[in-house]
Design a protein around this motif. Structure first.
Motif, short mmCIF file in Angstrom:
data_model
loop_
_atom_site.label_atom_id
_atom_site.label_comp_id
_atom_site.label_asym_id
_atom_site.label_seq_id
_atom_site.Cartn_x
_atom_site.Cartn_y
_atom_site.Cartn_z
N PRO A 1 3.73 -10.96 5.94
CA PRO A 1 2.73 -10.37 6.82
C PRO A 1 3.08 -8.93 7.19
O PRO A 1 4.24 -8.61 7.45
CB PRO A 1 2.80 -11.28 8.06
CG PRO A 1 4.22 -11.76 8.09
CD PRO A 1 4.67 -11.85 6.65
N PHE A 2 2.08 -8.07 7.23
CA PHE A 2 2.29 -6.67 7.58
C PHE A 2 1.15 -6.21 8.48
O PHE A 2 -0.02 -6.46 8.17
CB PHE A 2 2.35 -5.80 6.32
CG PHE A 2 3.48 -6.14 5.40
CD1 PHE A 2 4.72 -5.53 5.55
CD2 PHE A 2 3.33 -7.09 4.40
CE1 PHE A 2 5.77 -5.84 4.70
CE2 PHE A 2 4.38 -7.42 3.55
CZ PHE A 2 5.61 -6.79 3.71
N GLY A 3 1.52 -5.52 9.56
CA GLY A 3 0.48 -5.05 10.47
C GLY A 3 0.95 -3.88 11.31
O GLY A 3 2.15 -3.65 11.49
N GLY A 4 0.00 -3.11 11.81
CA GLY A 4 0.30 -1.99 12.69
C GLY A 4 1.03 -0.85 11.99
O GLY A 4 1.09 -0.78 10.76
N GLU A 5 1.59 0.06 12.79
CA GLU A 5 2.28 1.21 12.24
C GLU A 5 3.51 0.80 11.43
O GLU A 5 3.75 1.30 10.33
CB GLU A 5 2.69 2.17 13.36
CG GLU A 5 1.51 2.81 14.08
CD GLU A 5 1.96 3.75 15.19
OE1 GLU A 5 3.19 3.78 15.47
OE2 GLU A 5 1.11 4.43 15.78
N SER A 6 4.30 -0.13 11.98
CA SER A 6 5.51 -0.55 11.28
C SER A 6 5.17 -1.27 9.98
O SER A 6 5.86 -1.10 8.97
CB SER A 6 6.35 -1.47 12.18
OG SER A 6 5.59 -2.57 12.65
N GLY A 7 4.09 -2.03 9.96
CA GLY A 7 3.71 -2.74 8.74
C GLY A 7 3.32 -1.80 7.62
O GLY A 7 3.70 -2.00 6.46
N GLY A 8 2.56 -0.77 7.95
CA GLY A 8 2.18 0.21 6.93
C GLY A 8 3.37 0.93 6.34
O GLY A 8 3.45 1.16 5.13
N ILE A 9 4.32 1.29 7.20
CA ILE A 9 5.53 1.95 6.72
C ILE A 9 6.33 1.01 5.82
O ILE A 9 6.86 1.41 4.78
CB ILE A 9 6.39 2.42 7.92
CG1 ILE A 9 5.64 3.50 8.71
CG2 ILE A 9 7.74 2.93 7.45
CD1 ILE A 9 6.29 3.85 10.03
N LEU A 10 6.42 -0.26 6.22
CA LEU A 10 7.19 -1.23 5.46
C LEU A 10 6.65 -1.45 4.05
O LEU A 10 7.42 -1.53 3.09
CB LEU A 10 7.22 -2.57 6.20
CG LEU A 10 8.27 -2.72 7.29
CD1 LEU A 10 8.03 -4.00 8.10
CD2 LEU A 10 9.66 -2.74 6.67
N VAL A 11 5.35 -1.57 3.91
CA VAL A 11 4.77 -1.79 2.59
C VAL A 11 5.16 -0.65 1.65
O VAL A 11 5.54 -0.86 0.49
CB VAL A 11 3.23 -1.92 2.68
CG1 VAL A 11 2.61 -1.90 1.28
CG2 VAL A 11 2.85 -3.21 3.39
N ASP A 12 5.12 0.58 2.17
CA ASP A 12 5.49 1.74 1.36
C ASP A 12 6.98 1.72 1.02
O ASP A 12 7.37 1.94 -0.14
CB ASP A 12 5.14 3.02 2.10
CG ASP A 12 5.50 4.27 1.31
OD1 ASP A 12 4.94 4.47 0.22
OD2 ASP A 12 6.37 5.03 1.78
N LEU A 13 7.82 1.43 2.01
CA LEU A 13 9.26 1.45 1.78
C LEU A 13 9.70 0.36 0.81
O LEU A 13 10.57 0.58 -0.05
CB LEU A 13 10.01 1.29 3.12
CG LEU A 13 9.94 2.48 4.09
CD1 LEU A 13 10.65 2.11 5.39
CD2 LEU A 13 10.57 3.73 3.48
N ILE A 14 9.13 -0.83 0.94
CA ILE A 14 9.49 -1.92 0.04
C ILE A 14 9.06 -1.60 -1.38
O ILE A 14 9.79 -1.87 -2.34
CB ILE A 14 8.88 -3.25 0.53
CG1 ILE A 14 9.48 -3.65 1.88
CG2 ILE A 14 9.09 -4.36 -0.49
CD1 ILE A 14 8.82 -4.85 2.52
N GLY A 15 7.89 -1.01 -1.53
CA GLY A 15 7.42 -0.61 -2.86
C GLY A 15 8.36 0.39 -3.51
O GLY A 15 8.55 0.37 -4.73
N ARG A 16 8.96 1.27 -2.72
CA ARG A 16 9.90 2.25 -3.26
C ARG A 16 11.17 1.59 -3.80
O ARG A 16 11.91 2.21 -4.55
CB ARG A 16 10.27 3.27 -2.19
CG ARG A 16 9.11 4.14 -1.73
CD ARG A 16 9.60 5.21 -0.76
NE ARG A 16 8.49 5.94 -0.14
CZ ARG A 16 8.65 6.97 0.67
NH1 ARG A 16 9.88 7.39 0.95
NH2 ARG A 16 7.61 7.57 1.20
#
Length: 305
Positions: free
Chosen positions: A49-64
Motif C-alpha cells: 500500500p502507498f499513500g500520501g506524500e511518503s507513499g509517492g516518494i516510496l514508489v519512486d525510490l523503490i523503483g530506483r
C-alpha cells in the motif's frame, strides 16, 4: 514480494569529514527482503500500500532499486521514521506508525498480491510493521490460495501473522530464535528446544523451516533431516537486516531450483555480507556468491526426532 508496510526511512549519519549526512531510503521488511533478492538477480515485483506524500516518494525510490512496484492506493500516508546514528548507535528521533488498511484497501492488496504471485516462480511473504496494519486472516487466505495454485511460498514472519500463514501453508518458513521464544513456540534457546519447535512448525503447515540464531549457527528442518548452517565469523558493522537478507537468499535459491543445502549456503552468505555494511539488506552479488564457499552446512548426527 508481499510488503504490507513499506516505510520511508531517514537516517542522520556522521560523514568521514565530520559533517552531517542525510540518507533517505525505502524500508520495511518486505522491501528489505526484496532488495536483497534483486541484488541476487531475482526479478522482484513488490506489492504494497502507498499513500500520501511518503507513499509517492516510496514508489519512486523503490523503483530506483530495480524493483517493479505494484502499488495499492491508500488514503493514508505510509509509515516512516527518522534515526540519528551520529553517535554510533541508532537513536530514534521520530517514528510514524503505518495506518491500518481499510476493507477496500485490504481487498486491493490481496488481489494485487495474488495476481503477481500467479506469475512468479516463488512468492515471498513479509510481515507488517505493526500488528494491526492488515488483518491476520489475509495471510491465511493468501498463503492458502498461492499454495493451491502450486506457487511456492517463502515466509519470514512471527507472532499472529506466523500462525495465520501456517494455517494457509508455506513451503519454507524462516524465523528467528528470539521471535520463537517471545511467541512461546520455543521453551528456550537450547538447541533441542529449537529443534522441537521446528518439528511443531512443520506439523502446523511449514514444509521446511530455517531458524536464524543471531551469531550462532542457523538450523534447518527439511525432509525430516536437521541441518546446521555456519557462516564465517565476519566483523559486524550493523547486524540489522541480516535475517531479511538470509530470507532473500533462501527464496532466490528456491526460485532457481537449487538443492536445499545450496539455498542454505546462499541465505547464510547474504546475511553474513550484510552485517559487514551499513544499510539493511545490502551487499554485492559477487561478494555474496564468493561467501557461499565459506559457509558450512552440516547434517546433525544426533537423532532429535
Amino acid at each position: 514480494m508481499f510488503a504490507p508496510s513499506p516505510l520511508l526511512t531517514v537516517t542522520i549519519e556522521k560523514a568521514p569529514s565530520g559533517s552531517t549526512e542525510l540518507h533517505v531510503h525505502p524500508g520495511g521488511q518486505g522491501f528489505w527482503i526484496g532488495r536483497m533478492a534483486s541484488i541476487l538477480g531475482m526479478d522482484v515485483h513488490l506489492c504494497g500500500p502507498f499513500g500520501g506524500e511518503s507513499g509517492g516518494i516510496l514508489v519512486d525510490l523503490i523503483g530506483r532499486e530495480g524493483i517493479t512496484v505494484h502499488p495499492v492506493s491508500s488514503a493514508s500516508d505510509n509509515g516512516s521514521y527518522v534515526h540519528d546514528r551520529r553517535g554510533g548507535e541508532r537513536e530514534v528521533v521520530v517514528e510514524v506508525e503505518p495506518p491500518t488498511l481499510t476493507r477496500h484497501e485490504t481487498d486491493d492488496l490481496f488481489s494485487a498480491s495474488l495476481g503477481a504471485g500467479m506469475s512468479a516462480d516463488v512468492a515471498i511473504i513479509g510481515g507488517p510493521h505493526c500488528d494491526d496494519a492488515v488483518p491476520t486472516e489475509l495471510y491465511t487466505r493468501l498463503c492458502a490460495d498461492l499454495s493451491a495454485l502450486k506457487i511456492p511460498v517463502v515466509a519470514d514472519l512471527s507472532g499472529p501473522t506466523l500462525t495465520a500463514a501456517l494455517e494457509g501453508g508455506v513451503s519454507l518458513l524462516k524465523v528467528s530464535h528470539e521471535d520463537l521464544i517471545e511467541d512461546g513456540r520455543a521453551a528456550s534457546e537450547d538447541l533441542d528446544d529449537l529443534i522441537a519447535a521446528m518439528h511443531s512448525l512443520h506439523k502446523e503447515g511449514a514444509g521446511s523451516v530455517v531458524i536464524s540464531r543471531a551469531a550462532d549457527p542457523a538450523i534447518a528442518l527439511h525432509d525430516g533431516g536437521v541441518w546446521e548452517v555456519e557462516a564465517p565469523p565476519v566483523q559486524s558493522v550493523d547486524h540489522r537486516g541480516a535475517g531479511d537478507s538470509m530470507t532473500a537468499g533462501l527464496a532466490v535459491g528456491y526460485a532457481d531450483g537449487l538443492p536445499f543445502e545450496q539455498a542454505l549456503r546462499l541465505g547464510a552468505a547474504a546475511g553474513a555480507v550484510n552485517v559487514t555494511r551499513r544499510g539493511l539488506a545490502t551487499g554485492q552479488r559477487h561478494s555474496i556468491e564468493k561467501m557461499t564457499e565459506n559457509v558450512q552446512v552440516r547434517r546433525l548426527e544426533k537423532d532429535h526426532t
